[in-house]
Design an enzyme around this catalytic site. Structure first.
Site, PDB file in Angstrom:
ATOM      1  N   ASP A 108       0.091  -1.299  -0.181  1.00 34.48           N
ATOM      2  CA  ASP A 108       0.199  -0.019  -0.317  1.00 34.48           C
ATOM      3  C   ASP A 108       0.309   1.410  -0.009  1.00 34.48           C
ATOM      4  O   ASP A 108       1.773   0.923  -0.254  1.00 34.48           O
ATOM      5  CB  ASP A 108      -1.031  -0.164   1.639  1.00 34.48           C
ATOM      6  CG  ASP A 108      -2.048   0.678   0.706  1.00 34.48           C
ATOM      7  OD1 ASP A 108      -2.222   1.627   0.437  1.00 34.48           O
ATOM      8  OD2 ASP A 108      -3.190  -0.071   1.110  1.00 34.48           O
TER       9      ASP A 108
ATOM     10  N   GLU B 252      -9.533   2.454  -5.744  1.00 34.68           N
ATOM     11  CA  GLU B 252      -9.377   4.070  -4.907  1.00 34.68           C
ATOM     12  C   GLU B 252      -7.983   4.330  -5.675  1.00 34.68           C
ATOM     13  O   GLU B 252      -6.922   4.769  -5.007  1.00 34.68           O
ATOM     14  CB  GLU B 252      -9.540   4.010  -3.382  1.00 34.68           C
ATOM     15  CG  GLU B 252     -10.246   3.722  -2.409  1.00 34.68           C
ATOM     16  CD  GLU B 252      -9.807   3.623  -0.679  1.00 34.68           C
ATOM     17  OE1 GLU B 252     -10.809   4.234  -0.362  1.00 34.68           O
ATOM     18  OE2 GLU B 252      -9.368   3.099  -0.768  1.00 34.68           O
TER      19      GLU B 252
ATOM     20  N   HIS C  72      -3.157   3.093  -4.472  1.00 37.65           N
ATOM     21  CA  HIS C  72      -2.372   2.670  -3.407  1.00 37.65           C
ATOM     22  C   HIS C  72      -0.542   2.059  -3.423  1.00 37.65           C
ATOM     23  O   HIS C  72      -0.731   0.615  -3.158  1.00 37.65           O
ATOM     24  CB  HIS C  72      -3.103   1.443  -2.691  1.00 37.65           C
ATOM     25  CG  HIS C  72      -4.224   1.970  -2.560  1.00 37.65           C
ATOM     26  ND1 HIS C  72      -4.100   2.570  -0.500  1.00 37.65           N
ATOM     27  CD2 HIS C  72      -5.991   2.289  -2.845  1.00 37.65           C
ATOM     28  CE1 HIS C  72      -5.728   2.457  -0.744  1.00 37.65           C
ATOM     29  NE2 HIS C  72      -6.993   2.487  -1.838  1.00 37.65           N
TER      30      HIS C  72
HETATM   31  C1  ACM Z   1     -10.656  -1.124   0.031  1.00 35.45           C
HETATM   32  O1  ACM Z   1     -11.797  -0.792   1.382  1.00 35.45           O
HETATM   33  N1  ACM Z   1     -10.882   0.500  -0.020  1.00 35.45           N
HETATM   34  C2  ACM Z   1     -11.150  -1.633  -0.205  1.00 35.45           C
END
Ligand code: ACM
Length: 543
Positions: free
Chosen positions: A179, A317, A250
């Site tokens: 991440d 995201e 991420h």
């Molecule tokens: C997530 O909670 N962004 C998968």
């Protein structure tokens, strides 16, 4: 019978002549059940101090383990029948996994002291009441996602977590390995991913708007041998470890290590560090061929280490701002004939979808990946709610239901000011017990696409294993029952009965040293605020 998760059916009879585990007890392990026998010997042997050697003794002295399709095969490979009487104990599994789960049930029947690592009383009689149980799981995928990026969890914590999953008959550990805030898996051909990407100089204390940092450097990663050990340990417990390498968002830790992975025409990626903030970093991967080659190299090592059918590629995201501003990204969009940045995200996902399929694996990703048309074998983790999962199942994709409104266990477990990590939706033990993974609107064919369910625990607020324990327990016990047991519709579930069985289960968790949240609220030391501290008014969940 206080078994958790509740078995499909079972009965216990109090009788004077019950089976007693003692110095004479032997384990007669049929072909394929050696792992369950090892577990009995190692774990129950430690708790009881008994030798439990292999052998075939007299009836009343033998625990017999068999893969027995004629008896238990109709229950499926994870199903089992357990017979206990003064004449012996027999665990018959539809497969090796079934025998192993049957042994987990046997451990529960022996009482909470069976969860200790050494005997605590010399005079304990290890009595197994006369019992017949027939049991099998509702879902094939009964998972926990553990985020080891935001806070690194040392290898021993992961092994302990696997023990806890096994004790609850959960069988998937989804490891969120990469991440913005840290890269946690050694990749030999790209050593800077861990030399640089596994370490951050400080950690945001509080929400991302907070002015406070903890200046203690934080980090860590798993070597190849650590991963092999984790996977082997999990396999012995019939748990599959699903690795997640998050792309194309991420990814700031990777870009900090290899600046050429980022959008170098819009940001000076050479000055990026592993992110020391919470939230979603704007620094995402550049859509270049060399980025694809880089991640293919990463995934080649990942495939060598993880035998799981599914490989998780994240896909959630991904902010599009840098791609909007980047001439190179815009040129790529044009060259590929794509409609815009959203399709560029799909292009990434489709590439690895095919790449994994060519290697006999299947892609799974967060529900954002649905945007771009997936290969038939790809599967979806439905996290923003049920909707993604419903759409995926109706389009013929397999689904793991993990809606944040229901099973994000980083979210607070009670209303009020007492919770040490008060973020997200309030999800009480009862809420989790009444979580239904299959939405009633799904027709039977689409419902069959729901492989199962998993609870997710993001660790921004959890800097150590005791925090993770607190957020997971007791809710993970309720979740395990949702995933394993064929519970009735949510409103009809016997939560009071579950709570009664939990009285015994808390004693098991005590014996295991789990720092759970007691029913009355946090203990004094548990009130210490977590990394995130107090919430900021209006904070969205999981940010
Ligand atoms: C997530 O909670 N962004 C998968």
């Amino acid at each position: 019978m206080d078994v958790i998760p509740a078995p499909r059916s079972g009965s216990t009879i109090e009788s004077l002549d019950a089976f007693v585990l003692d110095e004479t007890t032997v384990v007669d392990a049929g072909p394929g059940t050696e792992g369950a026998a090892r577990f009995l010997w190692a774990d129950l042997g430690a708790a009881t101090g008994l030798p439990l050697p292999p052998g075939s003794g007299a009836d009343g002295e033998t625990i017999r383990l068999r893969i027995d399709p004629a008896d238990a095969g109709h229950l499926g490979p994870e199903g089992y029948k357990l017979y206990a009487s003064v004449d012996g104990i027999a665990v018959h599994g539809g497969g090796a996994a079934g025998v192993f789960w049957g042994v987990q049930t046997l451990r529960q029947l022996l009482g909470p002291a069976a969860y200790r690592r050494a005997p605590v009383r010399r005079d304990t009689r290890w009595v197994v009441a006369d019992t017949f149980i027939e049991d099998a799981p509702r879902f094939a995928w009964r998972g926990l996602m553990l985020d080891v990026s935001r806070h690194f969890m040392p290898k021993d914590d992961v092994l302990r977590r696997l023990d806890l999953l096994a004790a609850h008959k959960l069988n998937v550990l989804h490891l969120h390995l990469t991440d913005d805030q840290g890269w946690r898996i050694e990749i030999e051909r790209h050593p800077r991913l861990t030399e640089v990407g596994a370490w951050r100089s400080r950690t945001k204390h509080g929400h991302r708007a907070s002015p406070l940092w903890d200046d203690t450097p934080h980090g860590g990663y798993y070597t190849h041998d650590d991963i092999r050990e984790i996977v082997a340990y999990a396999t012995e417990r019939h748990i599959t470890v699903v690795p997640e390498i998050d792309i194309p968002g991420h990814s700031q830790a990777a870009i900090a290590a290899y600046p050429e992975l980022g959008n170098t025409d819009v940001v000076d990626t050479t000055s990026l560090t592993v992110w020391d903030n919470w939230g979603v970093s704007p620094n995402v991967l550049a859509p270049t061929d060399s980025t694809l080659r880089f991640y293919e190299g990463v995934l080649e090592e990942v495939l060598d280490l993880f035998p799981s059918e599914f490989v998780h590629i994240g896909g959630d995201e991904c902010p599009k701002d840098q791609w909007k501003k980047s001439r190179a990204a815009q040129a790529r969009i044009e060259e590929l004939g794509l409609a815009g940045e959203d399709e560029l995200q799909s292009w990434f996902i489709r590439h690895f979808d095919r790449w994994l399929a060519d290697r006999g694996r299947r892609l799974i990703g967060w529900d954002e990946i649905l945007g771009g048309g997936l290969a038939p074998g790809a599967a979806v983790s439905s996290w923003r709610g049920y909707q993604g999962g419903i759409a995926a199942a109706e389009a013929g994709h397999d689904v793991v239901m993990c809606p944040q409104q229901q099973v994000y266990l980083d979210h607070r477990q009670a209303a009020g000011d007492d919770e040490p990590m008060p973020i997200g939706y309030v999800r009480t033990l009862e809420d989790v017990y009444r979580f239904e993974p299959v939405p009633p609107s799904l027709g039977p064919e689409a419902a069959a696409r729901v492989l199962g369910t998993q609870a997710n625990v993001w660790t921004e607020v959890m800097q150590d294993r005791s925090r993770v324990d607190y957020q997971l327990f007791p809710r993970l016990a309720a979740f395990a029952e949702v995933a394993w047991s064929a519970l009735p519709a949510p409103a009809e579930r016997d939560f009071a009965g579950f709570e009664r069985r939990m009285a015994t289960h808390y004693a098991r968790l005590d014996a295991l040293g789990v720092d759970y949240r007691p029913p009355g609220g946090p203990r004094p030391w548990q009130r210490r605020p977590g990394v995130l501290g107090r919430p900021i008014e209006g904070t969205p969940p999981n940010v």
